[in-house]
Design a protein around this motif. Sequence first.
Motif: not given
Length: 74
Positions: A1-5, A19-22, A38-45, A62-63
Motif C-alpha cells: 500500500m502506498e501512503v503519501k504524507i 504492508t499495513a492496512s488502510a 507523532v504519527f508512526a508508520l513502518a514501511d515494507d523494509k 492508495d491501494a
Amino acid sequence: MEVKIGIQMAARELVIQTTASAGEIEQALAAALADGTVFALADDKSRTVLVPAGKIAYVEIDAAEPRRVGFGPG
C-alpha cells in the motif's frame, strides 16, 4: 500500500510503501492527532517514519494496483 504524507511548510511529500492496512493507518493517524503526538508508520523494509501530528497537512492512502502494460482495454 502506498501512503503519501504532506507536511506543512515542506515542498515535497513523503511517499511510503507499507504492508499495513488502510484501517491500521487510519487508526494510528487518528490516535496521533487526538493525542498531539507523532504519527508512526513502518514501511515494507522495516524502517519507521515518525511525523509530528501537528505538522501533517494531509495523508493519502492508495491501494497499490499492478501497473498496466500495453494498449489493451482497461
